[in-house]
Design a protein around this motif. Structure first.
Motif, PDB file in Angstrom:
ATOM      1  N   ASP A   1     -39.405 -33.985 -56.640  1.00 55.20           N
ATOM      2  CA  ASP A   1     -40.823 -34.370 -56.695  1.00 55.20           C
ATOM      3  C   ASP A   1     -41.674 -33.230 -57.253  1.00 55.20           C
ATOM      4  OD1 ASP A   1     -40.311 -36.874 -55.542  1.00 55.20           O
ATOM      5  OD2 ASP A   1     -40.448 -36.042 -53.518  1.00 55.20           O
TER       6      ASP A   1
ATOM      7  N   LEU B   1     -45.454 -33.291 -65.262  1.00 53.31           N
ATOM      8  CA  LEU B   1     -46.668 -34.066 -65.494  1.00 53.31           C
ATOM      9  C   LEU B   1     -47.817 -33.155 -65.916  1.00 53.31           C
ATOM     10  CD1 LEU B   1     -48.296 -36.692 -65.376  1.00 53.31           C
ATOM     11  CD2 LEU B   1     -48.684 -36.255 -62.939  1.00 53.31           C
TER      12      LEU B   1
ATOM     13  N   SER C   1     -41.100 -33.040 -60.962  1.00 57.47           N
ATOM     14  CA  SER C   1     -41.831 -34.108 -61.654  1.00 57.47           C
ATOM     15  C   SER C   1     -43.305 -33.750 -61.812  1.00 57.47           C
ATOM     16  CB  SER C   1     -41.702 -35.431 -60.883  1.00 57.47           C
ATOM     17  OG  SER C   1     -40.369 -35.871 -60.845  1.00 57.47           O
ATOM     18  N   TYR C   2     -43.861 -33.105 -60.797  1.00 56.56           N
ATOM     19  CA  TYR C   2     -45.273 -32.739 -60.858  1.00 56.56           C
ATOM     20  C   TYR C   2     -45.522 -31.672 -61.924  1.00 56.56           C
ATOM     21  CZ  TYR C   2     -49.994 -31.537 -59.466  1.00 56.56           C
ATOM     22  OH  TYR C   2     -51.343 -31.316 -59.482  1.00 56.56           O
TER      23      TYR C   2
ATOM     24  N   ASP D   1     -51.026 -43.338 -61.529  1.00 61.62           N
ATOM     25  CA  ASP D   1     -49.863 -44.013 -62.104  1.00 61.62           C
ATOM     26  C   ASP D   1     -48.540 -43.425 -61.623  1.00 61.62           C
ATOM     27  OD1 ASP D   1     -51.569 -45.650 -63.619  1.00 61.62           O
ATOM     28  OD2 ASP D   1     -51.662 -44.175 -65.239  1.00 61.62           O
ATOM     29  N   HIS D   2     -48.543 -42.171 -61.230  1.00 59.81           N
ATOM     30  CA  HIS D   2     -47.282 -41.488 -60.898  1.00 59.81           C
ATOM     31  C   HIS D   2     -47.039 -41.325 -59.401  1.00 59.81           C
ATOM     32  CE1 HIS D   2     -47.802 -40.405 -65.148  1.00 59.81           C
ATOM     33  NE2 HIS D   2     -46.503 -40.189 -65.160  1.00 59.81           N
ATOM     34  N   LYS D   3     -47.988 -41.701 -58.570  1.00 60.86           N
ATOM     35  CA  LYS D   3     -47.795 -41.660 -57.112  1.00 60.86           C
ATOM     36  C   LYS D   3     -47.411 -40.276 -56.602  1.00 60.86           C
ATOM     37  CE  LYS D   3     -48.317 -46.149 -57.394  1.00 60.86           C
ATOM     38  NZ  LYS D   3     -49.630 -46.756 -57.090  1.00 60.86           N
TER      39      LYS D   3
END
Length: 227
Positions: free
Chosen positions: A147, A154, A150-151, A82-84
């Protein structure tokens, strides 16, 4: 004979420090041992950061028989659909598994996403060298800092962000070999602090270059007058 994960991690960190000391780099970075802290579950065993890059390594003994790790792997794989962020994960989130006999230590590693199918024999020396190259800027990051951020967020969402946090320490070394420790009030603010230090270093470096040019120019003028 059995070797526990914390023994492997300790030797990895000592080796990493030795390898980085051999590299002529002034990039500020931080290495955090999170094992057996509240952040271990939400992030991993070792978190390494500089202003524009993050690396997470998880150390396990028998990963293929660890049901907890298999469940964690399944949840992460589904979430990444979902998060690419598959490519980001494979760049910065790694798992290291080890087995040992009386004569040798066999280390295998792979991106965390691929540990079920892609564990490859990888000596501890190779792992240390590659990690040192990443932290000191010899290897250029493949993605943007946002990026990586964001990881991390998550991971913490999936694994359960703990209400407990931790401060951090940035180790600064001078050109003369002196060491100074700078405390940071929160691990989450660490990359911001590293970014500030990075800018400060670049500004100081630029000032030194300008001063050297000025001294060189003045020396040339003085030499020309003496002729």
């Amino acid at each position: 004979m059995d070797i526990y994960e914390n023994i492997i991690i300790g030797n990895f960190l000592v080796g990493l420090g030795h390898q980085i000391g051999r590299i002529n780099s002034n990039l500020p970075f931080n290495v955090n041992l999170l094992q057996q802290t509240p952040l271990d579950k939400s992030i991993g065993d070792v978190l390494m950061e500089r202003a524009d890059f993050i690396k997470i390594i998880e150390f396990k003994r028998q990963v293929n028989t660890n049901k907890k790790e298999q469940t964690k792997h399944t949840i992460l794989s589904r979430a990444l659909n979902d998060h690419k962020l598959h490519d980001v994960s494979r760049e910065i989130h790694w798992l290291v598994s080890h087995q040992n006999t009386e004569k040798e230590l066999v280390v295998k590693s792979a991106p965390y996403l691929d540990f079920n199918t892609g564990l490859e024999t990888y000596s501890l020396t190779e792992l240390i060298k590659d990690t040192a190259d990443e932290l000191t800027g010899k290897n250029v990051p493949k993605h943007k800092a946002a990026d990586y951020e964001s990881y991390i967020k998550l991971l913490q969402t999936l694994n359960g962000r703990n209400s407990d946090s931790s401060g951090a320490i940035i180790l600064c070394s001078s050109s003369e070999g002196g060491l100074n420790y700078m405390p940071v009030n929160s691990l989450e603010n660490l990359r911001f602090s590293l970014n500030q230090i990075d800018h400060l270093f670049k500004n100081n470096h630029e000032k030194k270059l300008q001063q050297e040019k000025k001294r060189s120019y003045q020396k040339e003028r003085s030499y020309g007058r003496s002729l």
